[in-house]
Design an enzyme around this catalytic site. Structure first.
Site, short mmCIF file in Angstrom:
data_model
loop_
_atom_site.label_atom_id
_atom_site.label_comp_id
_atom_site.label_asym_id
_atom_site.label_seq_id
_atom_site.Cartn_x
_atom_site.Cartn_y
_atom_site.Cartn_z
N CYS A 36 60.12 24.15 46.78
CA CYS A 36 61.08 23.57 45.84
C CYS A 36 62.15 22.77 46.59
CB CYS A 36 61.75 24.66 45.01
SG CYS A 36 60.59 25.69 44.12
C1 BEZ Z 1 58.34 27.58 46.93
O1 BEZ Z 1 59.01 26.76 46.33
O2 BEZ Z 1 58.18 27.49 48.13
C2 BEZ Z 1 57.66 28.69 46.21
C3 BEZ Z 1 58.20 29.20 45.05
C4 BEZ Z 1 57.58 30.26 44.42
C5 BEZ Z 1 56.42 30.79 44.96
C6 BEZ Z 1 55.87 30.26 46.11
C7 BEZ Z 1 56.51 29.21 46.76
#
Ligand code: BEZ
Length: 217
Positions: free
Chosen positions: A45
């Site tokens: 994210c």
């Molecule tokens: C991420 O944004 O890295 C992420 C968010 C939730 C689960 C796995 C990865």
């Protein structure tokens, strides 16, 4: 609520890093990209929001406003923005909705219970200036989205609004497009596509990109 292409984009009021967002009013006459991510302070994210910030000029050239969303509270978003700016070398320049009561997530069906009961998946909606949904994509939490692809689709949507064409697979600005099959009048074709066309098949007619000013917007 299940949304489909062409449906009105649901309106809402919700808290964000830039105060209360009245969604339709906030969109005004712009195109919009509303996209959810699972959670603040997560690696994928963080890269996605950094990319979106760095594409500010590209969005502006296309009259597009971006707005992100997760179910984390606005205080968390604020702290995370500092991290995004620092780690991604950007300035987050768009609001992040704090959908603490899941009002928007439910309106846009961003929670997919078999993926996660509580967190939003990576949903993305392109909304046109008439507030109609024009693109929906859904990615899992583990896969970051390709924001250049989102820009490419916006280019296609805006081009095909203006001209009686559709864009082939992998099309990019300036490449040949196809004349829509419903256009059969040769006089009109000549008028609309003065550079002519090549009929590979009667239903597959290629013509140069009719928009000549991509670079100069
Ligand atoms: C991420 O944004 O890295 C992420 C968010 C939730 C689960 C796995 C990865």
């Amino acid at each position: 609520m299940t949304l489909r292409l062409g449906d009105p984009a649901p309106d809402f009021e919700q808290d964000s890093t830039e105060g209360t967002i009245h969604f339709h009013e906030w969109l005004g006459d712009s195109w919009g990209i509303l996209f959810s991510h699972p959670a603040d302070f997560t690696p994928v994210c963080t890269t996605e929001l950094g990319l979106t910030a760095k594409l500010k000029d590209e969005f502006a050239r296309r009259n597009v406003k971006a707005i992100a969303l997760s179910v984390d509270p606005v205080e968390s978003h604020g702290d995370w923005v500092k991290d995004i700016n620092e780690t991604q070398g950007c300035t987050v320049n768009f609001p992040i909705i704090a959908d603490h009561d899941k009002k928007v997530s439910q309106l846009y069906d961003m929670i997919h219970p078999n993926a996660s009961a509580t967190l939003t998946v990576r949903s993305l909606f392109v909304i046109d200036p008439n507030k109609k949904v024009r693109l929906m994509i859904t990615y899992p939490a583990s896969t970051g989205r390709n924001f250049n692809e989102v820009l490419r689709v916006v280019d296609s949507l805006q081009l095909t609004e203006e001209h009686k064409v559709a864009t082939p697979g992998n099309w990019e600005r300036g490449e040949d497009v196809v004349i829509v099959p419903s256009l059969q009048d040769e006089q009109e074709i000549k008028q609309r596509f003065p550079k002519g066309y090549k009929a590979v098949r009667p239903y597959l007619r290629m013509t140069p990109d009719p928009k000549t000013n991509w670079g100069g917007e």
